[in-house]
Scaffold this motif. Sequence first.
Motif, mmCIF file in Angstrom:
data_model
loop_
_atom_site.group_PDB
_atom_site.id
_atom_site.type_symbol
_atom_site.label_atom_id
_atom_site.label_comp_id
_atom_site.label_asym_id
_atom_site.label_seq_id
_atom_site.Cartn_x
_atom_site.Cartn_y
_atom_site.Cartn_z
ATOM 1 N N HIS A 16 0.837 -1.199 0.000
ATOM 2 C CA HIS A 16 0.000 0.000 0.000
ATOM 3 C C HIS A 16 0.874 1.252 0.000
ATOM 4 N N CYS A 17 0.449 2.229 -0.739
ATOM 5 C CA CYS A 17 1.170 3.480 -0.915
ATOM 6 C C CYS A 17 1.307 4.216 0.421
ATOM 7 N N CYS A 20 -1.075 7.696 -0.159
ATOM 8 C CA CYS A 20 -2.540 7.691 -0.258
ATOM 9 C C CYS A 20 -3.179 6.398 0.250
ATOM 10 N N LYS A 22 -3.527 3.572 -1.119
ATOM 11 C CA LYS A 22 -4.095 2.697 -2.155
ATOM 12 C C LYS A 22 -3.104 1.581 -2.457
ATOM 13 N N GLN A 23 -3.617 0.470 -2.990
ATOM 14 C CA GLN A 23 -2.742 -0.643 -3.332
ATOM 15 C C GLN A 23 -1.873 -0.287 -4.528
ATOM 16 N N CYS A 67 2.104 3.486 -7.608
ATOM 17 C CA CYS A 67 0.719 3.766 -7.236
ATOM 18 C C CYS A 67 0.011 4.411 -8.425
ATOM 19 N N LEU A 68 -1.019 3.768 -8.922
ATOM 20 C CA LEU A 68 -1.775 4.286 -10.063
ATOM 21 C C LEU A 68 -2.603 5.504 -9.679
ATOM 22 N N HIS A 69 -2.883 5.657 -8.401
ATOM 23 C CA HIS A 69 -3.735 6.753 -7.936
ATOM 24 C C HIS A 69 -2.971 8.078 -7.825
ATOM 25 N N CYS A 70 -1.814 8.064 -7.158
ATOM 26 C CA CYS A 70 -1.079 9.319 -6.929
ATOM 27 C C CYS A 70 0.284 9.366 -7.622
ATOM 28 N N CYS A 71 0.624 8.327 -8.399
ATOM 29 C CA CYS A 71 1.865 8.253 -9.183
ATOM 30 C C CYS A 71 3.136 8.192 -8.324
#
Length: 80
Positions: A16-17, A20, A22-23, A67-71
Amino acid sequence: MNICPLCNGLRNVAVHCSRCQKQMVDQGKITYYFDDYSPYMDIDMMKLVDGYPKTLIRHECVHLFYCLHCCHEEVRFIKE
């Protein structure tokens, strides 16, 4: 002989990031990004130049996670 469970598809790891929560997605060994031929080089030889001086003696494989969400990118040490 030690093998990385992630590189060989023996295990999945949920990372997990730290920003953020997220996975994150495994992007493979960090040494794969050195040049075009590094994925084909000897694994133990690449551990001598991966930037982490104890990966060879500790039997660790250094993986890059994204992390695809926050890069955000993170490096994790996977026990072989």
